[in-house]
Scaffold this motif. Sequence first.
Motif, short mmCIF file in Angstrom:
data_model
loop_
_atom_site.label_atom_id
_atom_site.label_comp_id
_atom_site.label_asym_id
_atom_site.label_seq_id
_atom_site.Cartn_x
_atom_site.Cartn_y
_atom_site.Cartn_z
N LEU A 94 0.82 -1.21 0.00
CA LEU A 94 0.00 0.00 0.00
C LEU A 94 0.86 1.26 0.00
O LEU A 94 0.50 2.26 -0.62
CB LEU A 94 -0.93 0.00 1.21
N ARG A 95 2.00 1.22 0.67
CA ARG A 95 2.88 2.39 0.73
C ARG A 95 3.47 2.69 -0.65
O ARG A 95 3.64 3.86 -1.00
CB ARG A 95 3.99 2.16 1.75
N LEU A 96 3.77 1.67 -1.42
CA LEU A 96 4.39 1.87 -2.71
C LEU A 96 3.40 1.88 -3.88
O LEU A 96 3.62 2.57 -4.87
CB LEU A 96 5.46 0.80 -2.96
N LEU A 97 2.33 1.11 -3.77
CA LEU A 97 1.39 0.96 -4.89
C LEU A 97 -0.05 1.31 -4.50
O LEU A 97 -0.99 1.00 -5.24
CB LEU A 97 1.44 -0.47 -5.43
N GLY A 98 -0.22 1.95 -3.34
CA GLY A 98 -1.54 2.36 -2.91
C GLY A 98 -1.91 3.72 -3.46
O GLY A 98 -1.13 4.33 -4.19
N ALA A 113 -8.50 -6.66 -2.76
CA ALA A 113 -8.55 -7.33 -4.07
C ALA A 113 -7.25 -7.14 -4.83
O ALA A 113 -6.73 -8.09 -5.44
CB ALA A 113 -9.72 -6.81 -4.88
N GLU A 114 -6.69 -5.94 -4.79
CA GLU A 114 -5.45 -5.66 -5.52
C GLU A 114 -4.28 -6.39 -4.87
O GLU A 114 -3.43 -6.97 -5.56
CB GLU A 114 -5.17 -4.16 -5.57
N VAL A 115 -4.20 -6.37 -3.55
CA VAL A 115 -3.12 -7.07 -2.86
C VAL A 115 -3.21 -8.57 -3.13
O VAL A 115 -2.19 -9.24 -3.35
CB VAL A 115 -3.16 -6.78 -1.35
N PRO A 132 -6.46 -15.70 -2.71
CA PRO A 132 -7.87 -15.34 -2.75
C PRO A 132 -8.11 -14.06 -1.96
O PRO A 132 -7.55 -13.87 -0.87
CB PRO A 132 -8.56 -16.54 -2.08
N ALA A 133 -8.95 -13.19 -2.47
CA ALA A 133 -9.25 -11.94 -1.77
C ALA A 133 -9.84 -12.21 -0.39
O ALA A 133 -9.56 -11.48 0.58
CB ALA A 133 -10.20 -11.09 -2.60
N ALA A 134 -10.63 -13.28 -0.27
CA ALA A 134 -11.25 -13.60 1.01
C ALA A 134 -10.20 -13.89 2.08
O ALA A 134 -10.37 -13.53 3.25
CB ALA A 134 -12.18 -14.80 0.86
N ARG A 143 -5.24 -1.65 -12.87
CA ARG A 143 -4.67 -1.20 -14.14
C ARG A 143 -5.41 -0.03 -14.75
O ARG A 143 -4.85 0.73 -15.54
CB ARG A 143 -4.60 -2.38 -15.11
N ASP A 144 -6.70 0.17 -14.38
CA ASP A 144 -7.43 1.33 -14.88
C ASP A 144 -6.82 2.62 -14.36
O ASP A 144 -6.99 3.67 -15.00
CB ASP A 144 -8.89 1.25 -14.45
N VAL A 145 -6.16 2.57 -13.22
CA VAL A 145 -5.49 3.75 -12.70
C VAL A 145 -4.21 4.02 -13.49
O VAL A 145 -3.90 5.16 -13.85
CB VAL A 145 -5.17 3.60 -11.20
N LEU A 146 -3.47 2.98 -13.79
CA LEU A 146 -2.21 3.14 -14.51
C LEU A 146 -2.43 3.54 -15.96
O LEU A 146 -1.77 4.44 -16.48
CB LEU A 146 -1.41 1.84 -14.45
N VAL A 147 -3.34 2.83 -16.63
CA VAL A 147 -3.62 3.06 -18.05
C VAL A 147 -5.14 3.02 -18.23
O VAL A 147 -5.72 1.94 -18.31
CB VAL A 147 -2.95 1.98 -18.94
#
Length: 365
Positions: free
Chosen positions: A207-211, A216-218, A225-227, A282-286
Amino acid sequence: MNVDRERVMAYRVAALGLAERGEQRPGDLAVLDLGVQEYAPGSVQVALAARTGAPLGDGRLIMVWAARGAPHLHRKRDLAALVKALWPVSDADASARIKSAQIPDGGKLGIKAFEVTAAAFREVVTSSMPRGEVSTEVSRRVPRELTYDCRTCGARHVSGSVWQHSGLAGGVQVESRGRDATLGPIPGAPPQPTANEGIDRLITTYLRLLGPAGPAEVAKYLGSPAAEIKKVWPASGLEEVRVDGRKAWLPSGSVQALSDADPVTGVRFLPGMDPLLQARDRDVLVPEKTRQKEVWRILGNPGVILVDGEIAGVWRAKMAGRKRVDLTVTPFATLTAKARKALEGEAAQVARAREVPDVTVSFDV
């Protein structure tokens, strides 16, 4: 706090050391807190050269199979904590990470699959060995459910999804890849874990680097699994923010940096699967779906160009003998003359990373 994707991009570019090129030794770069994936020969060196002007060699670093079983460059001193943080948090987590059509029954073993494979590695790899020999010996020592019949060589092999996920716990480093790939023991390797420890710190690092991001993303980053990630989500130290209205989290100590983030100027050549491209939103990146397909391909991801903090195109490299590398840039839109000139100058960093004296740049438009 509600922010738009542009501010998130500005925050990530700075957090990942891409806002300006410093003189830190590679092992001092913050991006090594998460690791730098080796996607193709030389990609790690290109990623480091985009962030530091210091010499790229650093004896404090080591290549190991880490997140998702992919080869990553990490600090040696971080391995003791990393191996425990990457250990599955549950049988369900372990099964999801090694799920493969090659071994349909292998996932039923859960964490045991990691335990037996890691133990086999420690028994087999006591010196530098060809990867094929290691595979043969490890395959003999693991349950049949974790192996499959290879039509190419007529032998039975342990599934790559299992053995690469278990390599770090098995005390193995990746010495070289390709046709003459070798594996070797990690000097002073940390012991094989008995349970996960530190997953909360690993989540916080992501989260510090890619938040800002969510479970779900992690989970996608780890192959979990997200759960299961929701069950171990840090109970404190995070602050909720909204990214264009979407709920996400960021370490409390990073919120001010997000608030203050401004778009950077300048250009960079980033390799395929650079840490910036590891974010799973990825919608944030591109934002454009058609462009996403150009960046993240089924096979053979290109590198990307970063222009004033935005992913503005892709690039590929081709060696011309031993003394020159030729770069072909395919921009997503027309580049200004200033941006083209800047990219032509920045290309010298790719040549430095590949240890060649000359470089050319052509624009495919």
